[in-house]
Design a protein around this motif. Structure first.
Motif, PDB file in Angstrom:
ATOM      1  N   THR A  78       0.867  -1.172   0.000  1.00  0.00           N
ATOM      2  CA  THR A  78       0.000   0.000   0.000  1.00  0.00           C
ATOM      3  C   THR A  78       0.905   1.224   0.000  1.00  0.00           C
ATOM      4  OG1 THR A  78      -1.672  -1.144   1.327  1.00  0.00           O
ATOM      5  CG2 THR A  78      -1.782   1.262   1.288  1.00  0.00           C
ATOM      6  N   LEU A  80       0.878   5.227   0.588  1.00  0.00           N
ATOM      7  CA  LEU A  80       0.103   6.387   1.038  1.00  0.00           C
ATOM      8  C   LEU A  80       0.916   7.643   0.767  1.00  0.00           C
ATOM      9  CD1 LEU A  80      -2.176   7.109   3.929  1.00  0.00           C
ATOM     10  CD2 LEU A  80      -0.116   8.527   3.774  1.00  0.00           C
ATOM     11  N   ASP A  84      -1.653  13.693  -5.075  1.00  0.00           N
ATOM     12  CA  ASP A  84      -2.319  12.864  -6.080  1.00  0.00           C
ATOM     13  C   ASP A  84      -1.404  12.633  -7.288  1.00  0.00           C
ATOM     14  OD1 ASP A  84      -3.308  15.571  -5.415  1.00  0.00           O
ATOM     15  OD2 ASP A  84      -3.944  15.616  -7.504  1.00  0.00           O
ATOM     16  N   LEU A  87       1.047   9.882  -6.521  1.00  0.00           N
ATOM     17  CA  LEU A  87       0.385   8.569  -6.541  1.00  0.00           C
ATOM     18  C   LEU A  87       0.059   8.137  -7.969  1.00  0.00           C
ATOM     19  CD1 LEU A  87      -1.967   8.942  -3.443  1.00  0.00           C
ATOM     20  CD2 LEU A  87       0.077   7.501  -3.643  1.00  0.00           C
ATOM     21  N   ARG A 102      -1.760  -1.015  -3.989  1.00  0.00           N
ATOM     22  CA  ARG A 102      -2.893  -0.160  -3.619  1.00  0.00           C
ATOM     23  C   ARG A 102      -2.348   1.246  -3.347  1.00  0.00           C
ATOM     24  NH1 ARG A 102      -6.289  -0.642   2.057  1.00  0.00           N
ATOM     25  NH2 ARG A 102      -4.278  -1.365   2.788  1.00  0.00           N
ATOM     26  N   VAL A 103      -3.036   2.272  -3.843  1.00  0.00           N
ATOM     27  CA  VAL A 103      -2.620   3.634  -3.510  1.00  0.00           C
ATOM     28  C   VAL A 103      -3.722   4.311  -2.695  1.00  0.00           C
ATOM     29  CG1 VAL A 103      -1.117   3.908  -5.524  1.00  0.00           C
ATOM     30  CG2 VAL A 103      -3.475   4.677  -5.647  1.00  0.00           C
ATOM     31  N   VAL A 104      -3.295   5.080  -1.698  1.00  0.00           N
ATOM     32  CA  VAL A 104      -4.233   5.787  -0.813  1.00  0.00           C
ATOM     33  C   VAL A 104      -3.739   7.221  -0.667  1.00  0.00           C
ATOM     34  CG1 VAL A 104      -5.183   5.900   1.527  1.00  0.00           C
ATOM     35  CG2 VAL A 104      -4.706   3.667   0.492  1.00  0.00           C
ATOM     36  N   GLN A 105      -4.620   8.166  -0.953  1.00  0.00           N
ATOM     37  CA  GLN A 105      -4.230   9.564  -0.737  1.00  0.00           C
ATOM     38  C   GLN A 105      -4.584   9.971   0.687  1.00  0.00           C
ATOM     39  OE1 GLN A 105      -5.894  12.471  -3.418  1.00  0.00           O
ATOM     40  NE2 GLN A 105      -4.384  14.010  -2.819  1.00  0.00           N
ATOM     41  N   GLY A 106      -3.612  10.502   1.396  1.00  0.00           N
ATOM     42  CA  GLY A 106      -3.868  10.909   2.772  1.00  0.00           C
ATOM     43  C   GLY A 106      -2.592  11.401   3.423  1.00  0.00           C
ATOM     44  N   MET A 113      -7.503   5.403   8.436  1.00  0.00           N
ATOM     45  CA  MET A 113      -8.147   4.580   7.398  1.00  0.00           C
ATOM     46  C   MET A 113      -7.659   3.123   7.451  1.00  0.00           C
ATOM     47  SD  MET A 113      -5.381   6.246   6.352  1.00  0.00           S
ATOM     48  CE  MET A 113      -5.558   7.752   5.446  1.00  0.00           C
ATOM     49  N   PHE A 114      -6.580   2.867   8.212  1.00  0.00           N
ATOM     50  CA  PHE A 114      -6.037   1.510   8.312  1.00  0.00           C
ATOM     51  C   PHE A 114      -6.405   0.879   9.659  1.00  0.00           C
ATOM     52  CE2 PHE A 114      -2.669   3.700   5.629  1.00  0.00           C
ATOM     53  CZ  PHE A 114      -3.161   3.212   4.426  1.00  0.00           C
TER      54      PHE A 114
END
Ligand SMILES: C[S@@+](CC[C@H](N)C(=O)[O-])C[C@H]1O[C@@H](n2cnc3c(N)ncnc32)[C@H](O)[C@@H]1O
Length: 277
Positions: A78, A80, A84, A87, A102-106, A113-114
């Protein structure tokens, strides 16, 4: 949803712009690095020879390099990142190389979120300088990393962030009579961002807001968040014969980075919970 922290919003714009400008640290991993992806990312051998099947969080690590390489090495990855555009580079590289990630913006300051213990390994390239409170980041990581999991991070050294980027030929020299030096410009205890730079350099990102974290915050903070430190190195970039003001020449005076191998303790909290600095 909480309003975005102004520093994070600012740095997100900066990193998006750096991607547009194809700046350093926004270039995807080159073909040759995929021949031995684990060797590329773990030259020190801290990861025990294999990460096959491990759940890996590449924290603040967008840019098409870390995520794809850790995934190619067998990790369940993942990525993070606040940006954007960074990513998007990971998405592109993953698609081109048929790599799954998996990519997560944050933000690294809020990993809610995890799930607790969701990762076996957290790696973080240089990026804690972009947040005011490094202790908050450590506490977030401690929650999502399983007990005995590894947290490998690299940071800009405080003295590097405090010191001029360019060589000053008129600064007072050393006992040999040599004239010139890099100048310590910034006090150690301020919690305000350091003055942004405008020029392109490997050591600072133009326009970014960055913070000096003291050693008691960077190292002591890890212990207080429930980690033990297993190793620490200062990656070597020095060459005294290089041109003044170059990365190599400056690094002969100031080690620019520190790389830390930390392991999360079990459920028992560190006995070093004193107070937050
Ligand atoms: C030096 S780059 C790291 C990855 C880069 N590809 C490399 O090769 O080192 C730093 C990253 O930190 C991210 N970043 C800055 N502030 C952040 C924050 N508050 N939370 C998460 N990521 C952040 C930036 O968007 C950028 O992608």
């Amino acid at each position: 949803m909480l309003p975005e922290d102004p520093v994070e919003a600012h740095n997100r714009h900066v990193w998006n712009r750096l991607v547009d400008q194809k700046s350093c640290f926004t270039t995807a991993a080159e073909d040759s690095s995929f021949v031995d992806p684990l060797g590329t990312v773990d030259g020190l051998g801290w990861l025990g020879g294999s990460i096959a099947g491990q759940r890996v969080l590449c924290l603040a690590a967008g840019g098409g390099r870390h995520g794809p390489l850790y995934a190619a090495a067998g990790g369940d990855v993942t990525v993070l990142d606040i940006s954007d555009a960074m990513l998007e580079l990971d998405r592109q590289v993953a698609a081109q190389r048929r790599i799954s990630l998996r990519v997560v913006q944050g933000s690294m300051s809020d990993l809610s979120m995890f799930r607790p213990n969701e990762f076996d390994l957290v790696i973080q390239p240089v990026s804690t300088c972009y947040v005011r409170d490094i202790g908050q980041v450590y506490r977030q990581i401690a929650r999502v990393l399983r007990p005995a999991g590894l947290y490998v991070s690299q940071h800009k050294s405080p003295v590097s962030l405090q010191t001029s980027l360019t060589w000053n030929p008129t600064a007072i020299g050393d006992h040999t009579g040599t004239c010139g030096g890099y100048v310590l410009q910034r006090d150690y205890y301020s919690t305000n961002p350091i003055a942004p730079v405008q020029q392109r350099t490997h050591l600072r990102e133009p326009g970014a807001q960055e913070f000096v974290h003291r050693w008691e915050q960077m190292i002591g903070g890890l212990c207080r968040a429930g980690f033990v430190i297993e190793d620490l190195v200062e990656p070597f970039h020095a060459d005294l014969a290089a041109d003044p003001s170059s990365l190599a020449h400056r690094s002969a005076f100031i080690a620019p980075y520190v790389r830390i191998k930390a392991r999360r303790l079990g459920e028992a909290k560190s006995s070093l919970v004193l107070r937050d600095f």
